[in-house]
Scaffold this motif. Structure first.
Motif, short mmCIF file in Angstrom:
data_model
loop_
_atom_site.label_atom_id
_atom_site.label_comp_id
_atom_site.label_asym_id
_atom_site.label_seq_id
_atom_site.Cartn_x
_atom_site.Cartn_y
_atom_site.Cartn_z
N TYR A 1 -24.14 -15.62 15.79
CA TYR A 1 -23.99 -16.78 16.67
C TYR A 1 -23.14 -17.85 16.00
O TYR A 1 -22.23 -18.43 16.60
CB TYR A 1 -25.37 -17.35 17.01
CG TYR A 1 -25.30 -18.65 17.77
CD1 TYR A 1 -25.49 -19.87 17.13
CD2 TYR A 1 -25.02 -18.66 19.13
CE1 TYR A 1 -25.40 -21.06 17.82
CE2 TYR A 1 -24.94 -19.85 19.83
CZ TYR A 1 -25.12 -21.04 19.17
OH TYR A 1 -25.03 -22.23 19.85
N ALA B 1 -19.48 -17.02 16.00
CA ALA B 1 -18.78 -17.15 17.28
C ALA B 1 -18.80 -18.58 17.81
O ALA B 1 -17.83 -19.05 18.37
CB ALA B 1 -19.40 -16.20 18.31
N ALA B 2 -19.93 -19.26 17.64
CA ALA B 2 -20.10 -20.55 18.30
C ALA B 2 -19.60 -21.72 17.47
O ALA B 2 -19.17 -22.72 18.01
CB ALA B 2 -21.57 -20.77 18.62
N LEU B 3 -19.68 -21.60 16.15
CA LEU B 3 -19.36 -22.76 15.33
C LEU B 3 -17.95 -22.63 14.75
O LEU B 3 -17.75 -22.84 13.57
CB LEU B 3 -20.39 -22.91 14.22
CG LEU B 3 -21.84 -23.03 14.68
CD1 LEU B 3 -22.77 -23.22 13.51
CD2 LEU B 3 -22.00 -24.15 15.68
N ARG B 4 -17.00 -22.26 15.56
CA ARG B 4 -15.66 -22.00 15.01
C ARG B 4 -15.01 -23.27 14.50
O ARG B 4 -14.13 -23.23 13.64
CB ARG B 4 -14.79 -21.33 16.08
CG ARG B 4 -15.37 -20.02 16.55
CD ARG B 4 -14.30 -19.02 16.91
NE ARG B 4 -13.43 -18.70 15.81
CZ ARG B 4 -13.76 -17.94 14.78
NH1 ARG B 4 -14.97 -17.46 14.68
NH2 ARG B 4 -12.90 -17.69 13.82
N GLN B 5 -15.41 -24.43 15.04
CA GLN B 5 -14.74 -25.65 14.57
C GLN B 5 -15.25 -26.07 13.20
O GLN B 5 -14.54 -26.75 12.46
CB GLN B 5 -14.94 -26.77 15.58
CG GLN B 5 -16.37 -27.17 15.79
CD GLN B 5 -16.44 -28.48 16.57
OE1 GLN B 5 -15.47 -29.17 16.70
NE2 GLN B 5 -17.60 -28.81 17.07
N TRP B 6 -16.45 -25.66 12.84
CA TRP B 6 -16.95 -26.02 11.52
C TRP B 6 -16.76 -24.82 10.60
O TRP B 6 -17.70 -24.12 10.24
CB TRP B 6 -18.44 -26.40 11.62
CG TRP B 6 -18.61 -27.66 12.40
CD1 TRP B 6 -17.78 -28.73 12.39
CD2 TRP B 6 -19.66 -27.97 13.31
NE1 TRP B 6 -18.28 -29.70 13.25
CE2 TRP B 6 -19.41 -29.27 13.81
CE3 TRP B 6 -20.79 -27.29 13.76
CZ2 TRP B 6 -20.25 -29.89 14.73
CZ3 TRP B 6 -21.63 -27.91 14.66
CH2 TRP B 6 -21.35 -29.19 15.14
N ILE C 1 -18.83 -23.81 7.34
CA ILE C 1 -20.06 -23.01 7.43
C ILE C 1 -19.69 -21.53 7.42
O ILE C 1 -20.34 -20.71 6.78
CB ILE C 1 -20.82 -23.36 8.73
CG1 ILE C 1 -21.26 -24.81 8.69
CG2 ILE C 1 -21.99 -22.43 8.92
CD1 ILE C 1 -21.87 -25.30 9.98
N MET D 1 -20.56 -12.45 8.53
CA MET D 1 -20.03 -11.97 9.81
C MET D 1 -18.54 -12.26 9.93
O MET D 1 -17.81 -11.54 10.61
CB MET D 1 -20.77 -12.62 10.99
CG MET D 1 -22.18 -12.16 11.13
SD MET D 1 -22.24 -10.41 11.49
CE MET D 1 -24.00 -10.13 11.50
#
Lengths: 399, 694
Positions: free
Chosen positions: A328, A331-336, A339, A345
């Protein structure tokens, strides 16, 4: 006692204990079939236009593959130019008739555009595009020098060097490699196998209370740990080799062409802005190496949880939850991206980082995001190994 | 013994934690992520329902006449409003008359959107005599999602895998066979508890969903036919809505009971706990996850489709009749019977294990937090958002092409400052300048494949310091559609990917922007979470921002000041403007009450004064002069001190105005040349050729 001999004995024993079940080969075969089927489906979907006119494609491909010559272009444009003109006027016929190569004029246009014209145009004009990018980078170097922005100067200098001499030597069939590029299903199956086969590595010792006995044996601490680690990594290596080899074999077999393997990796359209200039084959091998690192990190995570928990069920549940969370985050935190630099992954999906030429500022020096991800992965793996060593059941009591 | 088995399964093995976690996640999923089927209908629900009350039920001639007459009337009103506004702006209608008539028409027009929804439903209903009018939102939300609840399946696998396999693992199966109470009774009890648990969990999940849909949306009209819903419009089974609901509920319960049976079967056959879990996941979860189309398994009596019971309600190609559904259910029951027979034959008992402590696990989570931007005094005007200026540089956007101009020597570079600008990196948005930092939206085209390629746009909100030219990414829209190794297809919100934003500003952690779809709606997006919502649903063309408040004109052309922190608005009755520009000394506007001549509203005194007699299109100010461009393209400057106006010949349209610098930049679109004009001498002193964007 001979530690080496104990180690070798433990190796065989661990293999037998954890992996030698009648069901594991059945599962692996079942998953290989599933992977093969999925890959086949993806290939058929990507090649749907070509499949209807396979022989026609092979005829033209054998004529036009290799260096793009004027003669080839002339021959192609003789067929394609009138079709394109009709397409722009929205006057393509959907009725079958004579004088078409496939069933209709519209189908002809789709066939030649998607299988030859667009690809050859891209290959032919790529060097111009790369030169423009290099020139832009050079202009930016001059601009940033005036403002004293040394990081941007260094970054654009790197970009200039990467793009300055790029060109695609000839036209080749890269479409099946695009299918390979987007195929992540095999990685998912390997991750699943890792979770299920490695979960019991340490926790079963606790469940059966064997860890107390292990601590009393001469080979119970470091040697057992080393043997288990060797088995785990060997398992990951073998399984990933089998699945990834299957991917390439199936796609090679379906396509029947191997010319693209020697082309530069930016001949793949998704990699046009990437920072790499190696050949496709090298990129495939490199990519598998990076994915293997990611799988080792995931395997180490599962082993750590196996050391910390006391029931196999807990290991499954927590491992699955953590891996889902990692997926997750990827895929979801692409701007940060900070991390994701230490997210295994990201290593499994290394194509995303490799397909863009993005840099991170590391102490004023530009570092490719891909490099950052790999370094993050290595550090993650070392950290996990250290934690596994410190927390494995055979290590806790001092002698 | 039943109670003992339940305790062993749930309490001793601590499986109740899994069930509690499952129920919590189900609640969160249902309560947090169940979206209305039609969001626009929900917004206009009271109007829709008021009209629906007149036509609910079967379609009759009276209802048909009513709907068509009413729709015609509302269309006429809608068009009348547009004509009235045009007439007012052209000066053909007085303001008082305009306001009065507009208000009365607006009251009627409020019903337009809601009634249109009912009319669309009428078009659907009239195609089939079996369809009826009813509020469909609740039923669509309840029945429309044909998906297997994979979490519930996973929970069942984790809880039930150990039912028999633990006995083999510990070797207790042999001992238990010797006990006086018959092992087959134990097997029956285990099987019954397992299937009962599966059925109970399914019922609970459905009850939560039913309760939520009934509470949030309403489930009236359950006696009408299932084909009255758009999603099931072509079904032919002649079921009512409640019948459809109960049918899919029974199928789901059957499916989960079959799941439980399969897990017990694997548990006996494989004898090893980890293998059972692995096989269970591969057999029960992976297929529905891999085959995205839930209708693939419709004819197969396996949990892959039975657990998504509403799959059987849909019509169209491959629809199963009630008889065929009954056959599938019978096959599933036979399979379950065979499995239970197998279990009975194997005759295993369960030996509970000792309770173990729950180990603490290490979880590492990183969260990035952001802080709100420190507010500075800004004067943002959406009309002037195409350029942003600092001491040394000016960024300009014209006709979807960006330029960076060095003010001292006039050198021009492409913008954004990226080596791939012009290839696959571009910016189409305006700028928002806050101090030295200039925000803009950058898009990178990423080709997914070759030959008729699919292109995805990677869109970021960027920030550039116009002194050091250092760029930084502030926010990235997540266009990632394939999650979990491509198995979950998350529909990217392409209408909100940032590419279509041209005018925006940033206040604290929010970005306010005009939607690029021509709706005139202002949306607000949280830059930390990416969540966006409608901020102002008015027909807005231009707006301004001064670091604290948002400025726009209402339907009557009056300027409204909206305090963003206090959430309050103030309407200025004295400012009726077509265009307006914020400046430090006040608001310059073209006064619609005086032939769009240039006026100034003073912040301090609140007074309105005429600046000049010209009808202006754009206004710019610097320390000494007020600069303007009229509708016909003529430029002029007015000296603030003397009030003297001087017109001058402009070599093109104003591209950028350097407030603190020495130049104005014009662009000649015929030649694609940028001219720099000295503000003091009004002479062209620089000429730069640029590449045409076409």
């Amino acid at each position: 006692m001979n530690t080496g001999k104990i180690y070798r004995q433990l190796l065989f024993y661990e293999v037998k204990k954890c992996l030698r079940t009648p069901w594991l080969p059945v599962f692996v075969v079942f998953l290989l079939l599933l992977n093969g089927w999925k890959l086949n489906q993806s290939y058929r979907k990507a090649m749907s236009i070509r499949e209807e006119s396979e022989e026609l494609y092979e005829d033209f491909y054998s004529q036009w593959k290799g260096t793009i010559t004027e003669e080839n272009v002339r021959e192609l444009m003789k067929i394609y130019a009138p079709l394109k003109k009709n397409a722009e006027r929205m006057a393509l016929s959907s009725q079958g008739g004579s004088g078409t190569y496939t069933s209709t004029e519209r189908q002809d246009y789709m066939f030649f555009a998607s299988q030859f014209a667009e690809e050859m145009e891209y290959d032919y004009l790529y060097s111009n595009q790369a030169v423009r990018t290099a020139n832009n980078a050079y202009s930016l170097v001059m601009l940033f020098r005036e403002t004293g922005n040394s990081y941007e100067v260094r970054k654009n200098t790197l970009i200039y060097r990467q793009f300055a001499e790029r060109s695609i030597p000839g036209f080749s069939d890269t479409k099946y490699l695009e299918v390979w590029f987007q195929h992540d299903y095999s990685s998912l199956l390997i991750v699943l196998l890792c979770v299920f086969c490695l979960s019991g590595m340490f926790v079963e010792e606790k469940e059966s209370q064997m860890f107390m006995l292990l601590r009393t044996t001469p080979g119970g601490n470091k040697t057992t740990y080393l043997a288990k680690m060797t088995v785990c990594f060997a398992f990951i290596l073998v399984i990933s080799f089998i699945f990834y080899f299957e991917d390439i074999c199936i796609l090679q077999g379906l396509s029947g062409h191997a010319d693209a393997l020697s082309s530069p990796v930016y001949a793949l359209r998704p990699m046009e802005s990437g920072a790499f200039s190696m050949s496709m084959l090298s990129f495939i091998v490199w990519s598998y190496g990076v994915r293997l690192l990611g799988l080792m990190c995931i395997g180490s995570t599962v082993l750590l949880i196996s050391c910390l928990c006391t029931r196999t069920l807990s290991v499954f549940a927590i491992s699955t939850a953590i891996l889902l969370a990692m997926s997750y985050m990827q895929a979801a935190l692409r701007q940060w991206y900070v991390i994701n630099l230490a997210n295994p992954m990201e290593l499994l999906m290394i194509r995303r980082a490799a397909s863009v030429c993005e840099y991170v500022n590391f102490l004023g020096y530009p570092m490719l995001k891909t490099t950052g991800v790999i370094i993050g992965g290595v550090m993650y793996l070392l950290l996990m190994q250290l934690l596994v060593y410190r927390t494995n059941p055979g290590h806790l009591l001092k002698r | 013994m039943v109670w003992f088995e339940i305790k062993k399964m749930l309490v001793y093995r601590k499986s109740y934690w899994i069930l509690i976690t499952l129920l919590i996640i189900e609640c969160i999923q249902i309560l947090g992520f169940t979206r209305p089927y039609d969001a626009v209908l929900e917004k206009n629900r009271n109007i829709y329902e008021e009209a629906l009350s007149k036509v609910e039920g079967e379609l009759t001639e009276d209802k048909r006449d009513y709907l068509e007459t009413e729709m015609r009337y509302l269309n006429d009103v809608h068009m009348k409003m547009a004509d009235l506004q045009m007439s007012y702006y052209r000066g053909e209608t007085e303001e008082e008359d305009f306001r009065e008539e507009f208000s009365s028409l607006s009251e009627v027009d409020e019903r337009y959107v809601g009634f249109t929804k009912l009319y669309n439903q009428y078009i659907f209903v009239r195609e089939d005599a079996n369809r009826s009018f009813l509020y469909t939102g609740g039923w669509e939300a309840l029945l429309n999602d044909p998906k297997v609840d994979l979490l519930l399946t996973l929970a069942l696998i984790l809880v039930l895998s150990s039912v028999f396999s633990e006995e083999y693992a510990t070797g207790m199966n042999c001992l238990l066979c010797a006990q006086p109470v018959g092992p087959d009774r134990t097997v029956r009890i285990k099987a019954a508890i397992s299937m009962g648990l599966a059925a109970l969990l399914c019922l609970l999940a459905e009850a939560i969903r039913l309760g939520y849909c009934a509470g949030a949306f309403g489930l009236s009209g359950g006696e009408y036919r299932l084909c009255s819903l758009v999603s099931f419009g072509n079904e032919t089974k002649e079921l009512t809505l409640w019948q459809g609901f109960f049918l899919q509920l029974i199928l789901k319960i059957l499916g989960y009971m079959e799941t439980a049976c399969i897990i017990l079967f694997l548990s006996v056959w494989m004898k090893k706990y980890s293998l059972v879990i692995m096989t269970g996941i591969v057999l029960l979860i992976l297929p529905p996850l891999t085959w995205q189309d839930p209708f693939t398994f419709r004819g197969i009596p396996m949990p892959w489709s039975l657990c998504a019971g509403n799959v059987y309600l849909f019509g169209g190609e491959g629809e199963l009749s009630l008889l065929q559904i009954a056959l599938v259910m019978a096959e599933a029951v036979v399979m379950m019977g065979l499995i239970l027979f197998f279990l009975h034959r194997k005759n295993r008992n369960f030996h509970g294990s000792k309770g173990l402590k729950f180990a603490a696990c290490l979880l590492l989570m990183l969260f990035a937090t952001g802080c709100g931007r420190e507010e500075t005094t800004v004067y943002y005007n959406s009309d002037g958002a195409s350029f942003a200026e600092a001491d040394s540089y000016m960024a300009v956007m014209y006709s979807d092409t960006g330029y960076l101009i060095q003010k001292d020597d006039g050198k021009i570079s492409d913008f954004p400052l990226n080596a791939r600008t012009g290839e696959n990196v571009f910016s189409k948005s305006g700028f928002f300048l806050a101090g030295e930092e200039c925000f803009y939206i950058q898009s990178s085209a990423i080709y997914e494949n070759s030959g008729m390629p699919m292109v995805r746009n990677d869109v970021c909100l960027m920030k550039i310091n116009l002194r050091t030219l250092q760029t930084e990414e502030v926010f990235r829209w997540n266009q990632e559609t394939g999650w979990l190794f491509g198995l979950i297809d998350r529909n990217a919100q392409t209408d909100m990917n940032g590419m279509w934003i041209q005018k925006f500003f940033i206040h604290r952690q929010y970005m306010y922007f005009l939607r690029g779809d021509g709706s005139g709606e202002i949306d607000r997006m949280n830059l930390l979470t990416g969540e966006s919502e409608v901020f102002l649903n008015k027909d807005i063309i231009r707006f301004s921002y001064d670091g604290k408040s948002f400025y726009y004109t209402d339907d009557f052309g009056r300027l409204v000041i909206y305090d963003l922190d206090r959430d309050r608005e103030e309407t200025l009755e004295t400012v009726v403007a077509e265009n307006f520009t914020l400046a430090p000394e006040g608001i310059y506007f073209s006064n619609m009450r005086d032939g769009k001549k240039l006026y100034l509203y003073s912040y301090d005194s609140g007074e309105v004064s005429k600046v000049c007699e010209e009808t202006v299109f754009r206004v710019y100010t610097d320390e000494s002069n007020v600069w303007f461009q009229t509708v016909s393209g003529v430029c002029g400057r007015m000296n603030r001190a003397s009030g003297e106006i001087e017109f001058f010949e402009a070599p093109g349209f104003i591209l950028a105005f350097s407030k603190d610098g020495d130049y104005i930049y014009f662009i000649d679109e015929a030649e694609w040349v940028i001219y720099a004009m000295d503000k003091s001498t009004l002479e062209v002193c620089g000429k730069f050729e640029v590449e045409s964007p076409y």
